[in-house]
Scaffold this motif. Structure first.
Motif, PDB file in Angstrom:
ATOM      1  N   CYS A 278       5.124   9.322   1.431  1.00 17.66           N
ATOM      2  CA  CYS A 278       5.114   8.884   2.715  1.00 17.66           C
ATOM      3  C   CYS A 278       6.155   7.645   3.106  1.00 17.66           C
ATOM      4  N   TYR A 279       6.821   7.874   4.123  1.00 17.51           N
ATOM      5  CA  TYR A 279       7.933   6.984   4.410  1.00 17.51           C
ATOM      6  C   TYR A 279       7.666   6.094   5.728  1.00 17.51           C
TER       7      TYR A 279
ATOM      8  N   LEU B 129       0.757  -1.006   0.125  1.00 16.08           N
ATOM      9  CA  LEU B 129       0.178  -0.014  -0.089  1.00 16.08           C
ATOM     10  C   LEU B 129       0.930   1.191  -0.016  1.00 16.08           C
ATOM     11  N   LEU B 130       2.022   1.215   0.644  1.00 23.34           N
ATOM     12  CA  LEU B 130       2.828   2.376   0.809  1.00 23.34           C
ATOM     13  C   LEU B 130       3.489   2.574  -0.523  1.00 23.34           C
ATOM     14  N   GLU B 131       3.723   1.663  -1.248  1.00 22.45           N
ATOM     15  CA  GLU B 131       4.343   1.597  -2.719  1.00 22.45           C
ATOM     16  C   GLU B 131       3.178   2.205  -3.782  1.00 22.45           C
ATOM     17  N   HIS B 132       2.140   1.921  -3.418  1.00 21.91           N
ATOM     18  CA  HIS B 132       1.112   2.502  -4.187  1.00 21.91           C
ATOM     19  C   HIS B 132       0.658   3.886  -4.057  1.00 21.91           C
ATOM     20  N   TYR B 133       0.572   4.116  -2.643  1.00 21.79           N
ATOM     21  CA  TYR B 133       0.851   5.570  -2.159  1.00 21.79           C
ATOM     22  C   TYR B 133       1.752   6.520  -2.824  1.00 21.79           C
ATOM     23  N   ASN B 134       3.202   5.807  -2.687  1.00 26.34           N
ATOM     24  CA  ASN B 134       4.034   6.713  -3.259  1.00 26.34           C
ATOM     25  C   ASN B 134       4.173   6.860  -4.758  1.00 26.34           C
ATOM     26  N   ASN B 135       3.657   6.007  -5.422  1.00 25.01           N
ATOM     27  CA  ASN B 135       3.574   5.916  -6.896  1.00 25.01           C
ATOM     28  C   ASN B 135       2.245   6.930  -7.446  1.00 25.01           C
TER      29      ASN B 135
END
Length: 117
Positions: free
Chosen positions: A116-117, A104-110
């Motif tokens: 968001c780290y 989800l974090l990868e999706h968010y960052n992309n």
């Protein structure tokens, strides 16, 4: 306008709840943290079981169908899953929560101009 105000209030409530969860975990109040985590999932539109069992793509599509600014909900869910992983005793479940958090974090960052780290 009313819908945007509602969404902003919902986002604020969820972030407030996540801050309370973090404080409870830091104080060792794990049972209260678990209860608050379970309640906070409903602010995102479904019970915790949905977010635990669905694939990341399905979760993203669920948010996209509901909100134009779905990315904020992904950020909230990412934080919620991470905090839940901190208190999970079952190592298999902890790993699953962390893997979903990472995806989800990868999706968010992309998908976001914010990082968001």
């Amino acid at each position: 306008m009313i819908q945007k105000d509602y969404l902003m209030r919902l986002i604020q409530m969820a972030f407030d709840a996540i801050n309370q969860i973090i404080n409870k975990i830091d104080k060792g109040d794990i049972d209260d943290a678990r209860a608050l985590i379970k309640d906070t999932y409903t602010l995102l539109g479904k019970k915790n079981i949905f977010f635990h069992t669905q694939e990341v793509e399905d979760i993203v599509n669920f948010f996209k169908e509901k909100e134009e600014s779905y990315i904020d909900k992904i950020q909230m869910l990412t934080k919620l899953l991470f905090e839940e992983s901190r208190i999970e005793n079952d190592q298999r479940k902890k790993k699953e929560l962390l893997q979903k958090t990472k995806s989800l974090l990868e999706h968010y960052n992309n998908s976001s101009n914010k990082k968001c780290y």
